[in-house]
Design a protein around this motif. Structure first.
Motif, short mmCIF file in Angstrom:
data_model
loop_
_atom_site.label_atom_id
_atom_site.label_comp_id
_atom_site.label_asym_id
_atom_site.label_seq_id
_atom_site.Cartn_x
_atom_site.Cartn_y
_atom_site.Cartn_z
N HIS A 51 2.15 -14.27 -22.88
CA HIS A 51 0.89 -15.03 -22.95
C HIS A 51 0.74 -15.97 -21.75
O HIS A 51 -0.38 -16.16 -21.27
CB HIS A 51 0.79 -15.80 -24.27
CG HIS A 51 1.69 -16.99 -24.38
ND1 HIS A 51 3.03 -16.89 -24.65
CD2 HIS A 51 1.43 -18.30 -24.21
CE1 HIS A 51 3.57 -18.09 -24.67
NE2 HIS A 51 2.63 -18.98 -24.40
N LEU A 52 1.82 -16.54 -21.24
CA LEU A 52 1.70 -17.38 -20.04
C LEU A 52 1.29 -16.56 -18.82
O LEU A 52 0.54 -17.03 -17.96
CB LEU A 52 3.02 -18.11 -19.76
CG LEU A 52 3.42 -19.20 -20.73
CD1 LEU A 52 4.78 -19.78 -20.35
CD2 LEU A 52 2.38 -20.31 -20.80
N CYS A 53 1.77 -15.32 -18.78
CA CYS A 53 1.40 -14.42 -17.68
C CYS A 53 -0.09 -14.10 -17.74
O CYS A 53 -0.77 -14.09 -16.70
CB CYS A 53 2.23 -13.14 -17.73
SG CYS A 53 4.01 -13.41 -17.57
N GLU A 54 -0.59 -13.86 -18.93
CA GLU A 54 -2.02 -13.58 -19.09
C GLU A 54 -2.86 -14.77 -18.65
O GLU A 54 -3.88 -14.61 -17.98
CB GLU A 54 -2.32 -13.20 -20.54
CG GLU A 54 -1.72 -11.87 -20.94
CD GLU A 54 -1.76 -11.60 -22.44
OE1 GLU A 54 -2.29 -12.44 -23.19
OE2 GLU A 54 -1.24 -10.55 -22.84
N GLU A 55 -2.41 -15.98 -19.00
CA GLU A 55 -3.13 -17.19 -18.57
C GLU A 55 -3.10 -17.31 -17.05
O GLU A 55 -4.11 -17.65 -16.43
CB GLU A 55 -2.51 -18.43 -19.20
CG GLU A 55 -2.76 -18.55 -20.68
CD GLU A 55 -2.05 -19.75 -21.31
OE1 GLU A 55 -1.62 -20.67 -20.57
OE2 GLU A 55 -1.91 -19.76 -22.55
N ALA A 56 -1.95 -17.06 -16.45
CA ALA A 56 -1.83 -17.15 -14.98
C ALA A 56 -2.73 -16.13 -14.31
O ALA A 56 -3.38 -16.44 -13.29
CB ALA A 56 -0.37 -16.94 -14.57
N GLU A 57 -2.82 -14.93 -14.86
CA GLU A 57 -3.69 -13.90 -14.30
C GLU A 57 -5.14 -14.34 -14.35
O GLU A 57 -5.89 -14.14 -13.38
CB GLU A 57 -3.50 -12.58 -15.05
CG GLU A 57 -2.16 -11.94 -14.78
CD GLU A 57 -1.88 -10.72 -15.64
OE1 GLU A 57 -2.83 -10.13 -16.20
OE2 GLU A 57 -0.70 -10.33 -15.73
N GLN A 58 -5.55 -14.98 -15.43
CA GLN A 58 -6.92 -15.47 -15.55
C GLN A 58 -7.20 -16.55 -14.50
O GLN A 58 -8.27 -16.57 -13.89
CB GLN A 58 -7.18 -16.01 -16.95
CG GLN A 58 -7.21 -14.92 -18.00
CD GLN A 58 -7.26 -15.47 -19.42
OE1 GLN A 58 -7.28 -16.68 -19.64
NE2 GLN A 58 -7.27 -14.57 -20.39
N VAL A 59 -6.25 -17.44 -14.30
CA VAL A 59 -6.42 -18.50 -13.29
C VAL A 59 -6.55 -17.88 -11.90
O VAL A 59 -7.45 -18.22 -11.14
CB VAL A 59 -5.25 -19.51 -13.33
CG1 VAL A 59 -5.32 -20.47 -12.15
CG2 VAL A 59 -5.26 -20.27 -14.65
N LEU A 60 -5.66 -16.95 -11.57
CA LEU A 60 -5.72 -16.32 -10.26
C LEU A 60 -7.00 -15.52 -10.08
O LEU A 60 -7.58 -15.52 -8.98
CB LEU A 60 -4.48 -15.45 -10.01
CG LEU A 60 -3.16 -16.21 -9.89
CD1 LEU A 60 -2.02 -15.23 -9.59
CD2 LEU A 60 -3.22 -17.29 -8.84
N ASP A 61 -7.46 -14.86 -11.13
CA ASP A 61 -8.75 -14.15 -11.04
C ASP A 61 -9.88 -15.13 -10.73
O ASP A 61 -10.79 -14.82 -9.97
CB ASP A 61 -9.06 -13.43 -12.35
CG ASP A 61 -8.39 -12.07 -12.46
OD1 ASP A 61 -7.96 -11.53 -11.41
OD2 ASP A 61 -8.28 -11.56 -13.59
N ARG A 62 -9.82 -16.31 -11.32
CA ARG A 62 -10.88 -17.29 -11.13
C ARG A 62 -10.83 -17.93 -9.75
O ARG A 62 -11.85 -18.10 -9.10
CB ARG A 62 -10.79 -18.37 -12.21
CG ARG A 62 -11.97 -19.33 -12.20
CD ARG A 62 -11.94 -20.36 -13.31
NE ARG A 62 -10.95 -21.39 -13.01
CZ ARG A 62 -9.81 -21.58 -13.66
NH1 ARG A 62 -9.49 -20.83 -14.67
NH2 ARG A 62 -8.96 -22.52 -13.33
N ILE A 63 -9.64 -18.28 -9.26
CA ILE A 63 -9.57 -19.03 -8.00
C ILE A 63 -9.28 -18.16 -6.78
O ILE A 63 -9.47 -18.61 -5.66
CB ILE A 63 -8.54 -20.18 -8.07
CG1 ILE A 63 -7.11 -19.66 -8.20
CG2 ILE A 63 -8.89 -21.14 -9.18
CD1 ILE A 63 -6.06 -20.75 -8.09
#
Length: 82
Positions: free
Chosen positions: A13-25
């Motif tokens: 789940h932390l990896c999924e959150e990190a992927e979302q952040v990287l997709d956004r920024i």
């Protein structure tokens, strides 16, 4: 050359959150590497995923520090990080 790499694990789940952040920024400017695809990555990072790699060097793990990452991405590759 891709400046950002995320070492990740499927189902994390932390990896999924990190992927979302990287997709956004940094949309389209990062690649994902599955930690379980390599014995070396498993040995080096194991349960310390996600790990953000910027310009070939570890930038952080578990959480993406957005402000710091954006600041460091604004510097040219190879410039010292604070």
């Amino acid at each position: 050359m891709t400046r950002l790499t995320l070492i990740s694990r499927t189902g994390c789940h932390l990896c999924e959150e990190a992927e979302q952040v990287l997709d956004r920024i940094a949309a389209g400017q990062w690649t994902r590497v599955e930690v379980s695809d390599s014995v070396e990555l498993e040995r080096d990072y194991g349960d310390r995923v996600p790990v953000v790699i910027l310009d070939g060097k570890e930038h952080g793990y578990w959480r993406v520090e957005e402000e710091r990452l954006l600041r460091d991405m604004a510097r040219p590759p190879g410039a010292p990080r604070l």
